[in-house]
Design a protein around this motif. Structure first.
Motif, PDB file in Angstrom:
ATOM      1  N   UNK A  34       0.594  -1.230   0.040  1.00  0.00           N
ATOM      2  CA  UNK A  34      -0.009   0.075   0.048  1.00  0.00           C
ATOM      3  C   UNK A  34       0.995   1.306   0.022  1.00  0.00           C
ATOM      4  N   UNK A  35       1.942   0.991  -0.656  1.00  0.00           N
ATOM      5  CA  UNK A  35       2.831   2.370  -0.593  1.00  0.00           C
ATOM      6  C   UNK A  35       2.993   3.023  -1.898  1.00  0.00           C
ATOM      7  N   UNK A  36       3.636   4.140  -2.239  1.00  0.00           N
ATOM      8  CA  UNK A  36       3.188   4.881  -3.508  1.00  0.00           C
ATOM      9  C   UNK A  36       4.860   4.938  -4.010  1.00  0.00           C
ATOM     10  N   UNK A  37       4.642   4.922  -5.380  1.00  0.00           N
ATOM     11  CA  UNK A  37       5.885   5.029  -6.283  1.00  0.00           C
ATOM     12  C   UNK A  37       5.553   6.314  -6.950  1.00  0.00           C
ATOM     13  N   UNK A  38       6.487   7.267  -7.199  1.00  0.00           N
ATOM     14  CA  UNK A  38       6.412   8.562  -7.854  1.00  0.00           C
ATOM     15  C   UNK A  38       7.580   8.516  -8.837  1.00  0.00           C
ATOM     16  N   UNK A  39       7.215   8.565 -10.136  1.00  0.00           N
ATOM     17  CA  UNK A  39       8.289   8.764 -11.295  1.00  0.00           C
ATOM     18  C   UNK A  39       8.369  10.344 -11.644  1.00  0.00           C
ATOM     19  N   UNK A  40       9.698  10.613 -11.774  1.00  0.00           N
ATOM     20  CA  UNK A  40      10.084  12.155 -12.017  1.00  0.00           C
ATOM     21  C   UNK A  40      10.963  12.198 -13.396  1.00  0.00           C
ATOM     22  N   UNK A  41      10.673  13.276 -13.965  1.00  0.00           N
ATOM     23  CA  UNK A  41      11.462  13.738 -15.073  1.00  0.00           C
ATOM     24  C   UNK A  41      12.681  14.040 -14.694  1.00  0.00           C
ATOM     25  N   UNK A  42      14.004  13.801 -15.384  1.00  0.00           N
ATOM     26  CA  UNK A  42      15.202  14.558 -15.059  1.00  0.00           C
ATOM     27  C   UNK A  42      15.170  15.793 -15.467  1.00  0.00           C
ATOM     28  N   UNK A  43      15.963  16.613 -14.668  1.00  0.00           N
ATOM     29  CA  UNK A  43      16.218  17.955 -14.990  1.00  0.00           C
ATOM     30  C   UNK A  43      16.924  18.071 -16.252  1.00  0.00           C
ATOM     31  N   UNK A  44      16.595  18.598 -17.267  1.00  0.00           N
ATOM     32  CA  UNK A  44      17.316  18.940 -18.781  1.00  0.00           C
ATOM     33  C   UNK A  44      18.436  19.740 -18.673  1.00  0.00           C
ATOM     34  N   UNK A  45      18.713  20.556 -17.575  1.00  0.00           N
ATOM     35  CA  UNK A  45      19.798  21.388 -17.540  1.00  0.00           C
ATOM     36  C   UNK A  45      21.190  20.657 -17.505  1.00  0.00           C
ATOM     37  N   UNK A  46      21.412  19.388 -16.795  1.00  0.00           N
ATOM     38  CA  UNK A  46      22.495  18.899 -16.705  1.00  0.00           C
ATOM     39  C   UNK A  46      22.447  17.434 -16.218  1.00  0.00           C
ATOM     40  N   UNK A  47      23.552  16.864 -16.649  1.00  0.00           N
ATOM     41  CA  UNK A  47      23.452  15.312 -16.026  1.00  0.00           C
ATOM     42  C   UNK A  47      25.105  14.888 -15.721  1.00  0.00           C
ATOM     43  N   UNK A  48      25.203  14.253 -15.134  1.00  0.00           N
ATOM     44  CA  UNK A  48      26.631  13.741 -14.696  1.00  0.00           C
ATOM     45  C   UNK A  48      27.141  13.049 -16.174  1.00  0.00           C
ATOM     46  N   UNK A  49      26.312  12.473 -17.006  1.00  0.00           N
ATOM     47  CA  UNK A  49      27.154  12.104 -18.339  1.00  0.00           C
ATOM     48  C   UNK A  49      27.460  13.097 -19.035  1.00  0.00           C
ATOM     49  N   UNK A  50      26.589  14.040 -19.234  1.00  0.00           N
ATOM     50  CA  UNK A  50      26.999  15.629 -19.883  1.00  0.00           C
ATOM     51  C   UNK A  50      28.066  16.228 -19.220  1.00  0.00           C
ATOM     52  N   UNK A  51      28.214  16.043 -17.861  1.00  0.00           N
ATOM     53  CA  UNK A  51      29.614  17.140 -17.307  1.00  0.00           C
ATOM     54  C   UNK A  51      30.769  16.231 -17.815  1.00  0.00           C
ATOM     55  N   UNK A  52      30.682  14.874 -17.645  1.00  0.00           N
ATOM     56  CA  UNK A  52      31.812  14.136 -18.056  1.00  0.00           C
ATOM     57  C   UNK A  52      32.292  14.449 -19.491  1.00  0.00           C
ATOM     58  N   UNK A  53      31.179  14.222 -20.424  1.00  0.00           N
ATOM     59  CA  UNK A  53      31.466  14.448 -21.719  1.00  0.00           C
ATOM     60  C   UNK A  53      32.097  15.724 -22.181  1.00  0.00           C
ATOM     61  N   UNK A  54      31.793  16.783 -21.328  1.00  0.00           N
ATOM     62  CA  UNK A  54      32.170  18.143 -21.535  1.00  0.00           C
ATOM     63  C   UNK A  54      33.676  18.168 -21.137  1.00  0.00           C
ATOM     64  N   UNK A  55      33.997  17.504 -19.789  1.00  0.00           N
ATOM     65  CA  UNK A  55      35.443  17.512 -19.564  1.00  0.00           C
ATOM     66  C   UNK A  55      36.273  16.849 -20.231  1.00  0.00           C
ATOM     67  N   UNK A  56      35.955  15.740 -20.992  1.00  0.00           N
ATOM     68  CA  UNK A  56      36.641  15.028 -21.957  1.00  0.00           C
ATOM     69  C   UNK A  56      36.780  15.984 -23.273  1.00  0.00           C
ATOM     70  N   UNK A  57      35.966  16.675 -23.726  1.00  0.00           N
ATOM     71  CA  UNK A  57      35.966  17.420 -24.784  1.00  0.00           C
ATOM     72  C   UNK A  57      37.070  18.703 -24.580  1.00  0.00           C
ATOM     73  N   UNK A  58      37.110  19.111 -23.372  1.00  0.00           N
ATOM     74  CA  UNK A  58      37.715  20.057 -23.107  1.00  0.00           C
ATOM     75  C   UNK A  58      39.310  19.672 -23.097  1.00  0.00           C
ATOM     76  N   UNK A  59      39.528  18.543 -22.450  1.00  0.00           N
ATOM     77  CA  UNK A  59      40.676  17.921 -22.210  1.00  0.00           C
ATOM     78  C   UNK A  59      41.344  17.791 -23.849  1.00  0.00           C
ATOM     79  N   UNK A  60      40.350  17.322 -24.671  1.00  0.00           N
ATOM     80  CA  UNK A  60      40.745  16.986 -26.149  1.00  0.00           C
ATOM     81  C   UNK A  60      41.100  18.244 -26.748  1.00  0.00           C
TER      82      UNK A  60
END
Length: 147
Positions: free
Chosen positions: A111-137
């Motif tokens: 009898x518990x709830x489950x709530x699904x949320x949309x991710x914040x489109x402003x950023x993600x860890x994957x995007x941050x990592x991709x940006x760091x790699x691009x800057x290094x390259x």
């Protein structure tokens, strides 16, 4: 009311903060499960950049977070049971994997709830990592062009 959510929380960013603040708005106590490197490596190609203990320490420092606990198995029922969670918050990429179906079944039967949320489109860890790699390259390409 206890709200529980889980994640990797690598490279803590505004998307994580928005999720955690939303979770806190749903109830009195916010518990956050943090995936161990072994768990993350079971479904992602790379382990987190930030070690588990440091990810937990950062989350513990946030005023919206009341409880931080690691999890070392890709299953969520035991965390929901141990915390006596009333609401379990999941992300939009929630699928039909056996561990997801198991916690959905548990929550429904309890009898518990489950709530699904949309991710914040402003950023993600994957995007941050991709940006760091691009800057290094880019920096490497510039230094090679200058040499």
């Amino acid at each position: 009311m206890i709200v529980y959510t889980v994640g990797t929380f690598d490279l803590l960013h505004v998307g994580h903060l928005a999720l955690l603040e939303y979770c806190k708005s749903l109830g009195g106590v916010l518990a956050v499960g943090v995936a161990s490197d072994r768990v993350v490596n079971s479904y992602k190609p790379n382990v987190p950049v930030i070690p588990l203990e440091q990810r937990m320490e950062m989350l513990s420092a946030l005023r919206c977070v009341d409880i931080v606990r690691p999890y070392d198995e890709l299953e969520y029922v035991s965390g929901c049971e141990a915390l006596k969670a009333d609401i379990f918050v999941i992300g939009e990429d929630w699928g039909k994997a056996p561990h997801n179906l198991a916690v959905e079944s548990y929550l429904k039967s309890a009898g518990k709830q489950i709530r699904q949320v949309l991710y914040n489109p402003r950023t993600s860890s994957t995007t941050i990592k991709q940006n760091v790699v691009a800057q290094v390259n880019n920096a490497q390409n510039l230094s090679t062009a200058v040499a």
